[in-house]
Scaffold this motif. Structure first.
Motif, mmCIF file in Angstrom:
data_model
loop_
_atom_site.group_PDB
_atom_site.id
_atom_site.type_symbol
_atom_site.label_atom_id
_atom_site.label_comp_id
_atom_site.label_asym_id
_atom_site.label_seq_id
_atom_site.Cartn_x
_atom_site.Cartn_y
_atom_site.Cartn_z
ATOM 1 N N LEU A 112 0.842 -1.211 0.000
ATOM 2 C CA LEU A 112 0.000 0.000 0.000
ATOM 3 C C LEU A 112 0.868 1.248 0.000
ATOM 4 O O LEU A 112 0.580 2.225 -0.704
ATOM 5 N N ILE A 113 1.931 1.221 0.795
ATOM 6 C CA ILE A 113 2.803 2.397 0.898
ATOM 7 C C ILE A 113 3.487 2.675 -0.438
ATOM 8 O O ILE A 113 3.451 3.790 -0.947
ATOM 9 N N GLU A 115 2.728 1.653 -3.494
ATOM 10 C CA GLU A 115 1.788 1.980 -4.559
ATOM 11 C C GLU A 115 1.237 3.397 -4.371
ATOM 12 O O GLU A 115 1.228 4.199 -5.306
ATOM 13 N N GLY A 116 0.805 3.683 -3.135
ATOM 14 C CA GLY A 116 0.210 4.987 -2.860
ATOM 15 C C GLY A 116 1.189 6.129 -3.111
ATOM 16 O O GLY A 116 0.824 7.170 -3.671
ATOM 17 N N THR A 117 2.449 5.930 -2.691
ATOM 18 C CA THR A 117 3.439 6.986 -2.873
ATOM 19 C C THR A 117 3.642 7.286 -4.358
ATOM 20 O O THR A 117 3.629 8.443 -4.779
ATOM 21 N N SER B 299 -4.013 6.176 1.311
ATOM 22 C CA SER B 299 -3.637 4.764 1.237
ATOM 23 C C SER B 299 -2.221 4.560 1.787
ATOM 24 O O SER B 299 -1.938 3.521 2.400
ATOM 25 N N VAL B 300 -1.334 5.566 1.607
ATOM 26 C CA VAL B 300 0.009 5.459 2.194
ATOM 27 C C VAL B 300 -0.086 5.445 3.715
ATOM 28 O O VAL B 300 0.564 4.624 4.386
#
Lengths: 295, 330
Positions: A112-113, A115-117, B299-300
């Protein structure tokens, strides 16, 4: 024109090639998952994100540092793999003694980290990565047109799979790895540095994912979400094949790619779902997986 | 187990059980009172969202916390409940909302039977992968099915009149209906957990081969737990659709399956209040972040909370509080 079951030969072969190329990616990724699972006993949920990082590293390396494709194919797996080594050393090792479900959750959070970044910096639409000149164009085989890059991906992916097989089955390091998979405590008692072996194994698995990412960069739009949906399909492939054998992972990956490609020819509506349906069938008939060992 | 203890010292054990039961009942009573006052202290729509997700998380917790099964596909049930209810209420104007919700819940339950039969054939991480894969199959079906509205989803689902005569158009009336549904779901889960059935589930979680050797058909127990959990997740989805008058693909996406895991983990796996607390925090966080400059980083941030929870906060908030209480006051 020659027809195969009511479909022109060229279309049929074209989809078959596409399917084989997809299958090569399934094989590479499920192989990495299997190697990591064997020793660490965790499912690396960040595998899709690491594949995506590989593609992005190639893209950004080209854009800002002028690193060409061939260099990227060599460097990116090393860099992303080294990043994987850090993840294992500082995060995964701290929960290694716990229930293995925690490993899955931790890597899910990491995915998640990552991808989100990247979504925040590059959006979701995806960028193009140019195919290296020498691999542009294609071969006319008479009965079909074979794009050179797809042929190269197939060769490179299979070569990497064979290399991995060779490393694990035929070298001393691989013998350690296999022994560690059977019983890592006994290995440690014999004086093998198991924690180091685990770290390197994770790094190697991550490197495989990044290698697949570089191979995929000229083929698919490079976007932060390219890995996650692929990963779920790879999970299904892993359930179908079982994580017991390397050869099993390769065969299952390729054949699922072919099945998916053929579904695209004859019943396109189901091409997204056919692998999941095969998984359900396998669960009903042979729950341990095609190449799985009975527990 | 309980019988052999009570034979050893019947009165003391009975007394202890009675006190525990009394404390539990007082706790439920307090929860109901807080729930009844809450809409006067906070925005009812927000509270309804929390309650829907709390029910979803409680349903998930029944499976992970008490049966030890990590499902990575619970979004499928939330979405099935939501789509079925939304489609029925939007297409048949005469249908009352409670019937729409019941229909959605029943279909989610049936889907739970299919999921359950397939996925309990594998254990541990394979179980998680199988549920994730089948949920992805369901997601693609929703993308292509004609009645879901594809990428647009279903909009303008009428709230209608409860039992045909109580209008739900006011948020307050809607809130009390949602609260009643939550209490029903919560009570059903508590009843399940504290029943002999729940004891067997815990035994399976702790040591499945042993439960098998004691003569329990563990697959049947796991299946029933899975179906109850799926049905309640569907109920949460159905209710959510009536509240917000829409159903969309967001609910079916694997991110949603991850979110419910996070809510449960953050609040405390296997605790009564944990999922409610976790849902409250995650929903509030999303609400606050959406309005702040960090809106794109949700989401992060959820990912970071995931990592922190797994690394150093595995009992969750309620679990840690409980540990502290036990250490200092007992």
């Amino acid at each position: 024109m020659t027809m195969i079951f009511g479909v022109p030969m060229a279309v049929f072969m074209g989809q078959l090639t596409l399917g084989l190329v997809n299958g090569a990616f399934y094989a590479l990724l499920s192989l990495g998952l299997a190697v990591i699972f064997g020793l660490l006993k965790i499912v690396n949920f960040a595998h899709g994100a690491q594949y995506m990082l590989g593609a992005f590293a190639a893209l950004l390396g080209f854009r800002y540092l002028g690193i060409n494709y061939w260099l990227a194919l060599l460097l990116v797996p090393l860099v992303v793999g080294a990043f994987g080594v850090l993840l294992e050393r500082f995060l995964l090792r701290r929960i290694a003694h716990l229930d293995h479900l925690y490993g899955l959750l931790l890597t899910f959070g990491l995915a998640l980290i990552f991808e989100g970044t990247l979504v925040n910096f590059f959006g979701v639409s995806g960028a193009r990565y140019a195919t290296p000149e020498i691999l542009q164009g294609g071969l006319n085989l008479g009965f079909m047109f074979l794009p050179t890059y797809r042929a190269w991906v197939l060769v490179a992916a299979l070569a990497m799979c064979l290399f991995t097989w060779f490393m694990i089955e035929r070298t001393r390091l691989g013998a350690y790895l296999r022994a560690g998979t059977e019983n890592s405590q006994l290995m440690q008692a014999f004086g093998v540095n198991v924690p180091l072996l685990i770290t390197l194994t994770y790094g190697f698995g991550v490197g495989l994912a990044a290698f697949a990412g570089v191979l995929a960069a000229p083929l698919y739009p490079v976007s932060p979400t390219m890995g996650s949906s692929l990963l779920i399909v790879v999970f299904a492939v892993v359930v179908i094949g079982g994580m017991g054998s390397i050869l099993g992972a390769i065969i299952t990956g390729l054949s699922m790619g072919i099945i998916e490609g053929l579904t695209k020819v004859y019943y396109p509506e189901a091409s997204n779902t056919v692998i999941f349906l095969v998984m359900i069938l396998v669960l009903m008939l042979r729950p341990v997986g095609l190449f799985g060992k009975e527990a | 187990m309980a019988e052999s203890q009570s034979m050893a010292a019947p009165s003391a054990v009975l007394e202890r059980q009675k006190r525990a039961k009394f404390r539990r009942n007082m706790f439920y009573l307090a929860l109901i009172v807080v729930g009844l006052i809450a809409p006067f202290l906070a925005y009812p729509v927000f509270l309804m969202k929390v309650l829907c997700f709390a029910l979803f998380a409680c349903a998930f917790n029944l499976l992970l916390g008490y049966a030890g099964l990590l499902s990575f596909g619970h979004a499928a049930f939330l979405a099935t409940g939501g789509y079925v209810t939304g489609y029925l209420l939007a297409s048949y104007p005469g249908l009352t909302p409670e019937l729409g919700i019941i229909a959605g819940t029943v279909l989610a339950t049936l889907l739970g039977v299919v999921f359950g039969v397939l996925s309990i054939r594998r254990q541990g991480i394979y179980f998680a992968m199988v549920t994730l894969a089948i949920a992805q199959l369901v997601y693609f079906m929703f993308v292509q099915a004609p009645f879901t509205g594809g990428e647009d989803g279903l909009h303008g689902v009428p709230r209608g009149e409860l039992f045909g005569f109580i209008s739900l158009s006011s948020n307050l009336a809607m809130y009390y209906f949602v609260f009643a549904i939550f209490i029903f779901g919560f009570a059903l889960i508590q009843r399940t957990v504290h029943s002999p059935f729940g004891q067997v589930l815990k035994a399976i979680r702790e040591n499945e081969p042993r439960a098998v050797s004691l003569g329990y058909n563990t697959d049947a127990y796991k299946l029933v737990a899975f179906v109850i959990s799926a049905g309640l997740a569907g109920l949460a989805g159905s209710t959510k659709t009536v509240v917000f008058q829409l159903a969309s693909l967001t609910d079916a996406h694997w991110h949603m399956s991850g979110e419910v895991i996070l809510m449960t983990l953050l609040g405390g796996v296997g605790t009564l209040l944990g999922p409610l607390m976790g849902a409250g925090i995650v929903v509030s966080l999303q609400h606050i972040l959406a309005q702040s400059p960090l809106g794109n980083w949700v989401s992060v941030i959820l990912g970071i909370i995931f990592v922190v929870c797994v690394l150093s906060f595995r009992s969750g908030i309620i679990g840690e509080l409980d540990k502290m209480y036990r250490k200092n006051f007992k």
